[in-house]
Scaffold this motif. Structure first.
Motif, PDB file in Angstrom:
ATOM      1  N   VAL A 155      -5.486  16.708   8.966  1.00 44.25           N
ATOM      2  CA  VAL A 155      -6.639  17.606   9.108  1.00 44.25           C
ATOM      3  C   VAL A 155      -7.258  17.347  10.475  1.00 44.25           C
ATOM      4  CG1 VAL A 155      -8.970  18.089   8.264  1.00 44.25           C
ATOM      5  CG2 VAL A 155      -7.106  17.728   6.644  1.00 44.25           C
ATOM      6  N   ARG A 199       0.794  -1.221   0.000  1.00 47.04           N
ATOM      7  CA  ARG A 199       0.000   0.000   0.000  1.00 47.04           C
ATOM      8  C   ARG A 199       0.832   1.279   0.000  1.00 47.04           C
ATOM      9  NH1 ARG A 199      -5.507   0.556   0.286  1.00 47.04           N
ATOM     10  NH2 ARG A 199      -4.948   2.705  -0.164  1.00 47.04           N
ATOM     11  N   GLY A 212     -12.245  -2.331  -1.659  1.00 45.22           N
ATOM     12  CA  GLY A 212     -12.693  -0.946  -1.588  1.00 45.22           C
ATOM     13  C   GLY A 212     -12.021  -0.034  -2.595  1.00 45.22           C
ATOM     14  N   ILE A 213     -10.900  -0.501  -3.176  1.00 43.38           N
ATOM     15  CA  ILE A 213     -10.149   0.392  -4.067  1.00 43.38           C
ATOM     16  C   ILE A 213     -10.965   0.688  -5.332  1.00 43.38           C
ATOM     17  CG2 ILE A 213      -8.016   0.677  -5.400  1.00 43.38           C
ATOM     18  CD1 ILE A 213      -6.615  -1.080  -3.311  1.00 43.38           C
ATOM     19  N   ASP A 262     -13.712   4.951   1.066  1.00 40.87           N
ATOM     20  CA  ASP A 262     -14.052   4.424   2.392  1.00 40.87           C
ATOM     21  C   ASP A 262     -14.740   5.477   3.253  1.00 40.87           C
ATOM     22  OD1 ASP A 262     -12.940   1.994   1.813  1.00 40.87           O
ATOM     23  OD2 ASP A 262     -11.545   1.974   3.492  1.00 40.87           O
TER      24      ASP A 262
HETATM   25  C1  LIG Z   1      -6.837  -5.507   5.987  1.00 43.79           C
HETATM   26  C2  LIG Z   1      -7.438  -4.889   4.758  1.00 43.79           C
HETATM   27  C3  LIG Z   1      -7.138  -5.408   3.499  1.00 43.79           C
HETATM   28  C4  LIG Z   1      -7.702  -4.830   2.364  1.00 43.79           C
HETATM   29  N1  LIG Z   1      -7.408  -5.375   1.132  1.00 43.79           N
HETATM   30  C5  LIG Z   1      -7.962  -4.829   0.041  1.00 43.79           C
HETATM   31  C6  LIG Z   1      -7.689  -5.369  -1.235  1.00 43.79           C
HETATM   32  O1  LIG Z   1      -6.952  -6.354  -1.366  1.00 43.79           O
HETATM   33  N2  LIG Z   1      -8.266  -4.789  -2.325  1.00 43.79           N
HETATM   34  C7  LIG Z   1      -9.083  -3.710  -2.207  1.00 43.79           C
HETATM   35  O2  LIG Z   1      -9.605  -3.213  -3.211  1.00 43.79           O
HETATM   36  N3  LIG Z   1      -9.360  -3.176  -1.008  1.00 43.79           N
HETATM   37  C8  LIG Z   1      -8.811  -3.698   0.108  1.00 43.79           C
HETATM   38  N4  LIG Z   1      -9.094  -3.160   1.333  1.00 43.79           N
HETATM   39  C9  LIG Z   1      -9.936  -1.961   1.384  1.00 43.79           C
HETATM   40  C10 LIG Z   1      -9.120  -0.770   0.920  1.00 43.79           C
HETATM   41  O3  LIG Z   1      -7.937  -0.674   1.700  1.00 43.79           O
HETATM   42  C11 LIG Z   1      -9.910   0.514   1.041  1.00 43.79           C
HETATM   43  O4  LIG Z   1     -11.228   0.329   0.598  1.00 43.79           O
HETATM   44  C12 LIG Z   1      -9.280   1.621   0.201  1.00 43.79           C
HETATM   45  O5  LIG Z   1      -7.967   1.850   0.643  1.00 43.79           O
HETATM   46  C13 LIG Z   1     -10.111   2.899   0.284  1.00 43.79           C
HETATM   47  O6  LIG Z   1      -9.399   3.974  -0.279  1.00 43.79           O
HETATM   48  P1  LIG Z   1      -9.605   5.441   0.285  1.00 43.79           P
HETATM   49  O7  LIG Z   1      -8.704   6.293  -0.544  1.00 43.79           O
HETATM   50  O8  LIG Z   1     -11.031   5.764   0.348  1.00 43.79           O
HETATM   51  O9  LIG Z   1      -9.098   5.404   1.792  1.00 43.79           O
HETATM   52  P2  LIG Z   1      -7.628   5.114   2.342  1.00 43.79           P
HETATM   53  O10 LIG Z   1      -6.858   4.225   1.423  1.00 43.79           O
HETATM   54  O11 LIG Z   1      -7.800   4.686   3.756  1.00 43.79           O
HETATM   55  O12 LIG Z   1      -6.910   6.537   2.292  1.00 43.79           O
HETATM   56  C14 LIG Z   1      -7.276   7.559   3.182  1.00 43.79           C
HETATM   57  C15 LIG Z   1      -6.123   8.532   3.269  1.00 43.79           C
HETATM   58  O13 LIG Z   1      -6.523   9.649   4.054  1.00 43.79           O
HETATM   59  C16 LIG Z   1      -5.497   9.937   4.978  1.00 43.79           C
HETATM   60  N5  LIG Z   1      -6.112  10.562   6.147  1.00 43.79           N
HETATM   61  C17 LIG Z   1      -6.951  10.008   7.055  1.00 43.79           C
HETATM   62  N6  LIG Z   1      -7.313  10.892   7.985  1.00 43.79           N
HETATM   63  C18 LIG Z   1      -6.686  12.050   7.661  1.00 43.79           C
HETATM   64  C19 LIG Z   1      -6.669  13.346   8.240  1.00 43.79           C
HETATM   65  N7  LIG Z   1      -7.349  13.632   9.356  1.00 43.79           N
HETATM   66  N8  LIG Z   1      -5.922  14.300   7.648  1.00 43.79           N
HETATM   67  C20 LIG Z   1      -5.205  14.023   6.522  1.00 43.79           C
HETATM   68  N9  LIG Z   1      -5.200  12.825   5.923  1.00 43.79           N
HETATM   69  C21 LIG Z   1      -5.937  11.845   6.489  1.00 43.79           C
HETATM   70  C22 LIG Z   1      -4.856   8.588   5.288  1.00 43.79           C
HETATM   71  O14 LIG Z   1      -3.557   8.769   5.782  1.00 43.79           O
HETATM   72  C23 LIG Z   1      -4.872   7.927   3.918  1.00 43.79           C
HETATM   73  O15 LIG Z   1      -3.764   8.285   3.159  1.00 43.79           O
HETATM   74  C24 LIG Z   1      -8.552  -3.717   2.470  1.00 43.79           C
HETATM   75  C25 LIG Z   1      -8.845  -3.187   3.725  1.00 43.79           C
HETATM   76  C26 LIG Z   1      -8.305  -3.771   4.848  1.00 43.79           C
HETATM   77  C27 LIG Z   1      -8.656  -3.204   6.199  1.00 43.79           C
END
Ligand SMILES: Cc1cc2nc3c(=O)[nH]c(=O)nc-3n(C[C@H](O)[C@H](O)[C@H](O)COP(=O)(O)OP(=O)(O)OC[C@H]3O[C@@H](n4cnc5c(N)ncnc54)[C@H](O)[C@@H]3O)c2cc1C
Length: 335
Positions: free
Chosen positions: A72, A48, A232-233, A220
């Motif tokens: 934030v 990741r 979730g990606i 997410d």
């Molecule tokens: C154990 C596990 C395994 C998984 N495996 C898979 C998989 O194989 N394939 C798949 O498609 N999905 C997988 N998922 C789900 C996937 O990780 C998420 O659905 C996906 O990462 C969502 O992307 P996002 O950008 O919405 O959130 P995230 O990837 O969580 O990114 C959020 C970002 O916001 C940042 N952030 C958070 N709060 C703040 C703040 N207050 N201020 C500034 N920045 C902040 C974080 O640092 C992060 O960089 C898995 C989840 C888990 C828990």
């Protein structure tokens, strides 16, 4: 990252792919087991941190400014500009996109996505001798039945295996024991474990607000999580791609809010996520069914791989269930 997510991007992710998977070893309650393969890859294994930094570089090349490591802590959104407190300063903008994951500060502070359904996951990086990693190089391991409505997995990486367990929140207290048991079953109980981390999963239910005034949520943060696969990606990218034109229209003054974005998510993504949730419920009721169907039915295995490759949707698969469609929809009532 599954092939269907890769297909949404207009650039390759090859530089950050560690393993390409076209086979799965499926077990039921940590016993038995069979291998199934598909003629094309259905998922790609990345680290990741590397994937995220690669995507951030692409965003910078497209003109974004990245303030890495800046948290934030406060969001103020009313009728005027949106204000965000970050790294000791206040930043103003006309639109705020909450892409801040499952524990979204943006969602929390703007009162969005209230009451989402919660799941939990626990994952370890497990380091083992090359001889143990080798047979996994193109194969994912999936165990059904041990956790009703969830599963345990082995995802192969270059130098280790990511081994985890995920399910409904009520399984939380038992997750560590289950992960230990799975490692024992895999013959890896003595292997070095690093970065054992717990995670929350959140799923949006029908009608939950993911936008308000100049604020909208994606990925997410919006609870766009496939509870059946834990994927979730794909939905994060899909929702971001739906958000982009909505934001452009808002900035041009063609719209005054993001209700249109929420409607697009409701129409395009929620029906798929709902089918995934129904499959999870069926997994709770009939824990052996997924395993048995994957083993005995070429159609089910192929359809599953095709969904991960975006060659079919869940909706297409549901449509091929014939008279069982009625029962399937009945099972999904209220989800
Ligand atoms: C154990 C596990 C395994 C998984 N495996 C898979 C998989 O194989 N394939 C798949 O498609 N999905 C997988 N998922 C789900 C996937 O990780 C998420 O659905 C996906 O990462 C969502 O992307 P996002 O950008 O919405 O959130 P995230 O990837 O969580 O990114 C959020 C970002 O916001 C940042 N952030 C958070 N709060 C703040 C703040 N207050 N201020 C500034 N920045 C902040 C974080 O640092 C992060 O960089 C898995 C989840 C888990 C828990």
């Amino acid at each position: 990252m599954n092939e269907r997510a890769v297909r949404l991007l207009d650039f390759p992710i090859t530089p950050v792919v560690q393993r390409t998977v076209d086979r799965a070893w499926l077990t039921y309650k940590m016993s038995g087991g069979f291998v199934r393969s598909f003629h094309q890859p259905f998922t790609y294994m990345t680290m990741r941190e590397r994937l995220d930094s690669y995507l951030a570089q692409r965003a910078v090349s497209a003109g974004a400014e990245v303030m890495d490591g800046s948290r934030v802590v406060r969001v103020e959104a009313g009728n005027g500009p949106v204000r965000v407190s970050v790294a000791g300063e206040t930043v103003e903008g006309r639109v705020l996109v909450g892409a801040d994951g499952v524990n979204s500060v943006v969602a929390h502070q703007t009162g969005l996505l209230r009451g989402a359904e919660v799941g939990v996951g626990l994952e370890s990086e497990v380091y083992a001798a090359p001889g143990i990693l080798e047979p996994w190089k193109d194969t994912a391991g999936l165990d059904f039945g041990t956790i009703r409505g969830g599963y345990m997995w082995v995802f192969p990486k270059e130098e280790h295996l990511s081994i985890g367990v995920a399910g409904f929140a009520r399984w939380g207290p038992r997750m560590r024991g289950l992960l230990d048991a799975y490692l024992g079953f895999l013959g890896l109980d003595g292997a070095e474990r690093r970065l054992t981390r717990g995670h929350r999963l959140a799923r949006r239910k029908k009608g939950m607000a993911i936008q308000s005034g100049p604020v909208l949520l994606v990925g997410d943060a919006a609870g766009l999580m496939d509870f059946w696969t834990g994927e979730g990606i794909y939905y994060a990218v899909k929702s971001a791609q739906a958000a982009a034109p909505a934001i452009a229209a808002y900035l041009e003054g063609a719209t005054t809010d993001f209700t249109g974005y929420e409607e697009t998510i409701d129409a395009d993504l929620m029906p798929e996520l709902r089918i995934a949730r129904t499959l999870t419920r069926i997994g709770v009721w009939f824990p052996k069914l997924t395993y048995t169907l994957m083993k005995r039915s070429d159609w089910v295995w192929t359809a599953g791989c095709q969904v991960l490759r975006a060659e079919k949707t869940y909706h297409d698969v549901r449509g091929r269930m014939g008279p069982l469609t009625f029962l399937f929809d009945l099972a999904g009532r209220g989800t």
